[in-house]
Design an enzyme around this catalytic site. Structure first.
Site, PDB file in Angstrom:
ATOM      1  N   CYS A  62     -19.699  -5.416   3.995  1.00  0.00           N
ATOM      2  CA  CYS A  62     -18.931  -4.211   4.298  1.00  0.00           C
ATOM      3  C   CYS A  62     -17.655  -4.235   3.464  1.00  0.00           C
ATOM      4  O   CYS A  62     -17.118  -5.303   3.189  1.00  0.00           O
ATOM      5  CB  CYS A  62     -18.589  -4.201   5.787  1.00  0.00           C
ATOM      6  SG  CYS A  62     -17.607  -2.769   6.276  1.00  0.00           S
ATOM      7  N   CYS A 115     -19.168   2.863   8.846  1.00  0.00           N
ATOM      8  CA  CYS A 115     -18.436   2.162   9.902  1.00  0.00           C
ATOM      9  C   CYS A 115     -17.157   2.948  10.109  1.00  0.00           C
ATOM     10  O   CYS A 115     -16.318   3.013   9.207  1.00  0.00           O
ATOM     11  CB  CYS A 115     -18.137   0.732   9.459  1.00  0.00           C
ATOM     12  SG  CYS A 115     -17.058  -0.164  10.596  1.00  0.00           S
ATOM     13  N   CYS A 158       0.851  -1.202   0.000  1.00  0.00           N
ATOM     14  CA  CYS A 158       0.000   0.000   0.000  1.00  0.00           C
ATOM     15  C   CYS A 158       0.887   1.253   0.000  1.00  0.00           C
ATOM     16  O   CYS A 158       1.842   1.345   0.762  1.00  0.00           O
ATOM     17  CB  CYS A 158      -0.899  -0.008   1.234  1.00  0.00           C
ATOM     18  SG  CYS A 158      -1.990   1.425   1.296  1.00  0.00           S
ATOM     19  N   CYS A 160     -16.745  -8.554   5.867  1.00  0.00           N
ATOM     20  CA  CYS A 160     -16.044  -7.303   5.583  1.00  0.00           C
ATOM     21  C   CYS A 160     -14.810  -7.563   4.724  1.00  0.00           C
ATOM     22  O   CYS A 160     -13.960  -8.375   5.084  1.00  0.00           O
ATOM     23  CB  CYS A 160     -15.647  -6.667   6.919  1.00  0.00           C
ATOM     24  SG  CYS A 160     -14.730  -5.144   6.696  1.00  0.00           S
ATOM     25  N   CYS A 203       0.703   4.761   6.906  1.00  0.00           N
ATOM     26  CA  CYS A 203       0.072   4.638   8.234  1.00  0.00           C
ATOM     27  C   CYS A 203       1.028   3.878   9.170  1.00  0.00           C
ATOM     28  O   CYS A 203       1.354   2.709   8.906  1.00  0.00           O
ATOM     29  CB  CYS A 203      -1.257   3.900   8.121  1.00  0.00           C
ATOM     30  SG  CYS A 203      -2.302   4.534   6.793  1.00  0.00           S
ATOM     31  N   ARG A 224     -17.835  -1.946  18.149  1.00  0.00           N
ATOM     32  CA  ARG A 224     -17.121  -3.218  17.917  1.00  0.00           C
ATOM     33  C   ARG A 224     -15.812  -3.291  18.693  1.00  0.00           C
ATOM     34  O   ARG A 224     -14.977  -2.388  18.588  1.00  0.00           O
ATOM     35  CB  ARG A 224     -16.854  -3.398  16.412  1.00  0.00           C
ATOM     36  CG  ARG A 224     -16.137  -4.719  16.074  1.00  0.00           C
ATOM     37  CD  ARG A 224     -16.161  -5.030  14.587  1.00  0.00           C
ATOM     38  NE  ARG A 224     -17.503  -4.841  14.072  1.00  0.00           N
ATOM     39  CZ  ARG A 224     -17.843  -3.944  13.158  1.00  0.00           C
ATOM     40  NH1 ARG A 224     -16.928  -3.205  12.600  1.00  0.00           N
ATOM     41  NH2 ARG A 224     -19.093  -3.818  12.782  1.00  0.00           N
ATOM     42  N   CYS A 271       0.492   0.174  10.294  1.00  0.00           N
ATOM     43  CA  CYS A 271      -0.028  -0.841   9.372  1.00  0.00           C
ATOM     44  C   CYS A 271       1.034  -1.743   8.747  1.00  0.00           C
ATOM     45  O   CYS A 271       1.957  -1.271   8.084  1.00  0.00           O
ATOM     46  CB  CYS A 271      -0.839  -0.170   8.271  1.00  0.00           C
ATOM     47  SG  CYS A 271      -1.651  -1.405   7.214  1.00  0.00           S
TER      48      CYS A 271
END
Ligand code: SAM
Ligand code: DTB
Ligand code: SF4
Length: 338
Positions: free
Chosen positions: A139, A199, A63, A107, A67, A271, A70
């Site tokens: 999702c 979400c 990616c 998801c 972040c 959640r 991550c």
């Protein structure tokens, strides 16, 4: 009776919280906070019930975003094997297995900065259509989204779009430099405009202060309407990421944050997301008592481990937790009694 009805009976939902008010709630004596959260929980949701969600990484690693938490960022060496977008048939078969395992929400996550138009987006739409046909809540979390893409996802049958604000606006720049808070808010607005449920939540344990956690909750609780689903993740510290060396988060911080989220966003599903693997069952129990009513099941999150199905079965048995049947968690992401 839908939650909307019970919500108005319980006195309405606010979107005009001030940070000071939220700080006052967050800093209550813990037992007082959890007691109030459980009262709010019971006014809006059936007790002892949780929603079970299943995660699959449909495109993994490489990616371009940075972040700091991550394992899938191309900026860090974490050992996560990169995998191109999966075939729709394979994803839909996994969704069928997830349903057999008792999940009611499926998801799909992709390590993208933004959704690429063209062949890959068409494949994602096919996945969404296939999963929706299994009568699961569907999702996606695919990065930034345009309004046109959001509309096409909605037409394909998407229930919810996950896009986390992660932390407070002030702390955000310490964790991510390749996008800004405003980008996240723009995507959430596009999702909302398309009629897809939102979400959105965050991650705790990244070195943020109490004030940052209050700031995150403030952002979420002032969205109008509130996100229907609010994932609270405990940082999974992955070797090779800049946050790998952060000290372990005190689980009571998860409890405090979940309880505050429950009070601020009474009708939302809250959640207990990443981090259960490194949490005791007593800590998880307190999170549920504080108002968490959703969790990920299945042995893997996106790239990191989650408790095994046997362990979760035992947890549910020991706590007397029942899962929502798919007919109860309706496809609009809200709970409806049978
Ligand atoms: N690329 C998309 C995005 O960032 O929106 C979707 C996938 S991304 C992995 C989804 C969310 O997972 C992130 O927003 C973050 O909140 C959460 N996440 C990622 N790594 C994590 C970690 N190590 N611990 C806890 N949560 C994490
Ligand atoms: C969310 O808030 N947590 C999930 C889901 N939304 C996509 C992701 C957790 C990822 C944990 C790290 C990993 O397994 O790669
Ligand atoms: Fe990419 Fe999402 Fe990971 Fe950030 S959280 S590096 S956007 S996959």
């Amino acid at each position: 009776m839908t939650t909307e009805v019970s919500q108005s009976a319980a006195g309405g939902v606010r979107h005009d919280w001030t940070r000071a008010e939220i700080g006052g709630i967050y800093r209550l004596p813990l037992l007082e906070l959890v007691f109030r959260a459980q009262q709010v929980h019971r006014a809006h949701h059936p007790p002892n019930r949780v929603q079970t969600c299943w995660l699959v990484s449909i495109k993994t690693g490489a990616c371009p975003e940075d972040c700091g938490y991550c394992p899938q960022s191309a900026h860090y060496k974490t050992g996560v094997a990169r995998q191109d977008l999966m075939e729709p048939g394979e994803v839909i078969a996994q969704a069928a297995r997830a349903k057999e395992s008792g999940a009611t929400r499926f998801c799909m996550g992709a390590a993208w900065r933004q959704v690429p138009d063209g062949r890959e987006f068409e494949a994602v739409l096919e996945m969404v259509r296939g999963v929706a046909a299994l009568d699961l809540e569907v999702c996606c979390t695919l990065g930034m989204l345009t309004e046109a893409q959001a509309e096409r996802l909605k037409d394909a049958g998407l229930t919810a779009y996950n896009h986390n604000l992660d932390t407070s606006p002030e702390f955000y720049g310490n964790i991510i430099s390749t996008r800004v808070y405003e980008d996240r808010l723009r995507t959430l607005a596009a999702v909302r405009r398309a009629g897809i449920t939102v979400c959105s939540g965050g991650i705790l344990g990244m070195g943020e202060t109490e004030e940052d956690r209050i700031g995150l909750l403030h952002q979420l609780a002032c969205l109008r309407p509130h996100p229907e689903s609010v994932p609270i993740n405990m940082l999974v510290r992955v070797e090779g990421t800049p946050l790998a060396g952060e000290p372990a988060l005190d689980p009571l911080t998860m409890v405090r944050t979940i309880a505050t989220a429950r009070i601020l966003m009474p009708a939302s599903m809250v959640r207990l997301a990443a981090g259960r693997k490194q949490m005791s069952r007593e800590a998880a129990a307190l999170c549920f008592f504080a108002g968490a009513n959703s969790l990920f099941i299945g042995e893997k999150l996106l790239t990191t481990p989650n408790p095994l199905p046997d362990e979760d079965e035992m947890l549910f048995r020991e706590l007397g937790l029942e899962t929502f049947a798919s007919e109860v968690t309706a496809r609009d992401g809200r709970i409806h009694a049978r």
